[in-house]
Design an enzyme around this catalytic site. Sequence first.
Site, PDB file in Angstrom:
ATOM      1  N   GLY A 172       0.828  -1.199   0.000  1.00  0.00           N
ATOM      2  CA  GLY A 172       0.000   0.000   0.000  1.00  0.00           C
ATOM      3  C   GLY A 172       0.857   1.241   0.000  1.00  0.00           C
ATOM      4  N   PRO A 173       0.251   2.393  -0.188  1.00  0.00           N
ATOM      5  CA  PRO A 173       1.001   3.651  -0.210  1.00  0.00           C
ATOM      6  C   PRO A 173       1.609   3.971   1.151  1.00  0.00           C
ATOM      7  CG  PRO A 173      -1.366   4.054  -0.247  1.00  0.00           C
ATOM      8  CD  PRO A 173      -1.188   2.579  -0.408  1.00  0.00           C
ATOM      9  N   PRO A 174       2.557   4.891   1.189  1.00  0.00           N
ATOM     10  CA  PRO A 174       3.180   5.236   2.476  1.00  0.00           C
ATOM     11  C   PRO A 174       2.189   5.880   3.430  1.00  0.00           C
ATOM     12  CG  PRO A 174       4.517   5.993   0.622  1.00  0.00           C
ATOM     13  CD  PRO A 174       3.210   5.558   0.054  1.00  0.00           C
ATOM     14  N   GLY A 175       2.397   5.602   4.707  1.00  0.00           N
ATOM     15  CA  GLY A 175       1.624   6.276   5.740  1.00  0.00           C
ATOM     16  C   GLY A 175       0.282   5.665   6.048  1.00  0.00           C
ATOM     17  N   VAL A 176      -0.019   4.455   5.551  1.00  0.00           N
ATOM     18  CA  VAL A 176      -1.326   3.861   5.829  1.00  0.00           C
ATOM     19  C   VAL A 176      -1.277   2.923   7.038  1.00  0.00           C
ATOM     20  CG1 VAL A 176      -2.123   4.077   3.459  1.00  0.00           C
ATOM     21  CG2 VAL A 176      -0.919   2.007   4.163  1.00  0.00           C
ATOM     22  N   GLY A 177      -0.102   2.765   7.665  1.00  0.00           N
ATOM     23  CA  GLY A 177      -0.027   1.975   8.890  1.00  0.00           C
ATOM     24  C   GLY A 177       0.416   0.545   8.697  1.00  0.00           C
ATOM     25  N   LYS A 178       1.211   0.265   7.666  1.00  0.00           N
ATOM     26  CA  LYS A 178       1.637  -1.123   7.434  1.00  0.00           C
ATOM     27  C   LYS A 178       2.578  -1.608   8.536  1.00  0.00           C
ATOM     28  CE  LYS A 178       3.370  -0.214   3.388  1.00  0.00           C
ATOM     29  NZ  LYS A 178       3.055   1.224   3.339  1.00  0.00           N
TER      30      LYS A 178
ATOM     31  N   SER B 254      -4.439   2.926 -18.468  1.00  0.00           N
ATOM     32  CA  SER B 254      -5.766   3.264 -17.934  1.00  0.00           C
ATOM     33  C   SER B 254      -6.297   4.612 -18.417  1.00  0.00           C
ATOM     34  CB  SER B 254      -5.719   3.257 -16.396  1.00  0.00           C
ATOM     35  OG  SER B 254      -4.805   4.223 -15.932  1.00  0.00           O
TER      36      SER B 254
ATOM     37  N   LYS C 121      -8.554   5.400  -7.041  1.00  0.00           N
ATOM     38  CA  LYS C 121      -9.059   6.357  -8.038  1.00  0.00           C
ATOM     39  C   LYS C 121     -10.387   6.966  -7.587  1.00  0.00           C
ATOM     40  CE  LYS C 121      -6.677   4.104 -11.886  1.00  0.00           C
ATOM     41  NZ  LYS C 121      -6.781   3.313 -13.124  1.00  0.00           N
TER      42      LYS C 121
END
Length: 843
Positions: free
Chosen positions: A422-428, A745, A788
């Site tokens: 996932g993108p940075p900062g989502v709590g992985k 896309s 998106k």
Amino acid sequence: MKRKKTPIKPLVLKKKSDEKKSKSSIKNRGNDAGNDQGLNKPPVSPLQVHHDAADLIDEANQNLDGAEKNIPTTIPVLPVRDIVVFNYMILPLFVGREKSVGAVEAAMTASRHILVLTQKDEATENPEHGDLYRTGTVCMIMRMLKMPDGRLKVLVQGLSRARVKNFIASDPFHIAEIQKIEEAPSPQESPELEALIRNSREQSEKILTLRGISSTDIMGVLNNVEEPGRLADLIASNLRMKVHDAQSILECQDPTERLSLVSTQLTQEVEVASMQNKIQTMAKEGMDKAQRDFYLREQLKAIKKELGESGDELDEIEQIRAAIKKAKMPKEVRTEAEKQLRRLETMHPESSEASVIRTYLDWMTELPWKKASRDRLDIKEAQVILNEDHYDLEKVKERILEYLSVRKLNPTMKGPILCFVGPPGVGKTSLGRSIARSLQRKFHRISLGGMRDEAEIRGHRRTYIGSMPGRIIQGIKQCKTRNPVIMLDEIDKLGNDFRGDPSSALLEVLDPEQNNTFTDHYLNVPFDLSKAMFICTANVLDTIPRPLLDRMEVISITGYTEHEKVKIACRYIVPRQAKENGLSEDEFQISDKVLGKVIREYTREAGLRNLERQVGKLCRKMARKKAEGEEGPFKVTVRNLDKLLGPPVFLEDEKETTLPPGVAIGLAWTPVGGEILHIEVSVLPGKGKLILTGKLGDVMKESAQAAVSFARSHADVYGIDPKFHEKQDIHIHVPAGATPKDGPSAGVTLVTALISALSNNPINAETAMTGEISLRGRVLPVGGIKEKILAAVSRGMKRVLIPSQNSKDLEEVPEDLRKKLEIIPIERIEEVWPIAKSPIEEK
């Protein structure tokens, strides 16, 4: 120089103990038939007088002259294995072979004379005539004693050299016809001869000194001998020489030449004795130092014991042995540890190799080979902990609870390999800590970003200075349990160079079928990693090697909606930042409405890092007021937000209410979340040239070419001049030209913007779209639908067109977002144009 008539006391070889046998007796041990022992082998000193044999010496001197004169011409032969007898030499012999016993008994019944011949090969058990040297020494048997085992012990004295003329018989014993070799007359005195005699005496004295033997009596005997031949015989009879060297001296008739040969042997013996003395001195110094160190260590232990510091401690070796036993290692691992411990016992404690082995054994004993923490198998309690630590992320939480459920039903299951993408900062990363807390396991994090050395995973071999195990084994040791939660952070940012490929080393670590025998280069023994739970994190999957990705269960963590960000900020970020900045929860107050404004106007991201920075900035502003003496509570409102954070970074009025012809809004996915793309198409007079700008990738350029081909093939449908490609140039541009853009896309958006420009019809400004196109007009599925749609909502879009095959991805989109948008699935490009240009009905 004439031979002196005064008899000189012959040297008597000191008898060794009866248990000391020659090499031949060892080879024939247990064979009673053949043990003529050469007990004239020199003892520790090469020259030594046997003072207890004075009676034998006197007896020998009395009978010496008569025995020499009465030597018969036919005489029994006594073969010996590894000894050459010289004149005037007195030595004991053990006789065991049948023929040898017969020869001795025959000599005793006659004149007591016997010819001693040396065997050419001492291994020959029953020597024939050809196996014996032809020159030997006639000896007189002085005494004989029968042993209980049938052997004879005889004492013989050398009388004269003799040469075998002919062997008369070989049965029942050897009989030979001999010719006595008369001693050559002594040469005239000369400086050379005197130097040779003095050198022989000095070399003999050196040997005695190096051997640590008193040389007074022996040198007194040698100094009384002036004849070179006799001096050579006396020295040679007590020198340590090989049989062929001694035989060559015996066969030499010239006295000067014989003494020269003896001098050569003396020189070699001095060199050997000097080297032995040097080796013994070095060994003694090492032993003295070791004894001194041992004595000092024992004193130190006693002092510590008196001070009450050490108690009854075992020494280091015993401590390591006890630690090996306590570690409960697998059988093959314990075998290796005990082998290294045995090596350590034989080494000097201060040697570098001992230090390496000691460090290795410390690692082996401190690893948790059998120790494991007990999992929390209360599913409901684990769910409460997961909900306390993280908001939403239902998919991840569900997977963890499934693992716990299976673990509860099957305790022997292997640890899963999860990969959070996932993108940075989502709590992985923080999610990994929460998982460890819910399982009640130890947590260890390993950052893989920028790692290029394969040894970081597998460790260095012990042959290198400062070698250590890899990061995996180090983490296991720190956790002190074999089943921790190990987080491999940023696995998509691994590198490789000449030191190896770390991602290849991870193939074994992240395979539940193989990691039960993971072998670290430093340990060089297998360690079971199957009970550990590995969690990997990544921003993108493209840079992860396919074999490595195949071993992991990928769980996608998408960006948060504005509603989710507000909830997370209220529950976690605001209390944490207030505490870190010295404020209480009651002193710092911020409403959901203000947080929403911060999210919209000051942060645009999929994660929460920028939001946390902005909240921390607000807290610092209020902390300064508190430090200046103001009293709280300190409240952040919509009115004072601009003053505290400055002017908004992202303005709402960026969204255009109407779009000119040739402009369409597309949706794009980035590693940090979704984005809005404005695709602009301009039609210029020309000759059908296609111009593409905006730092587009190859795939996006091909989508633009496909869009032009579709427009040309369907020009009549959309009211476009069929020959537009002959009269006009088409310029396609995507703003933010410094940012690279690629992917298929944008195909639907490109076609829509191109038709809008060619037909001069604008597109609705609140409609966004995504999807790949084919030349036949099909709309193909794309990825990142949730990101998106999040971007469309944050930019105020009211309608989103997506490929119909992506309808299944709408389940990941929160229901509150779906209510804010009109999401229309499409199958063909012909469906897009009527929808895109129509106004949105108010509901």
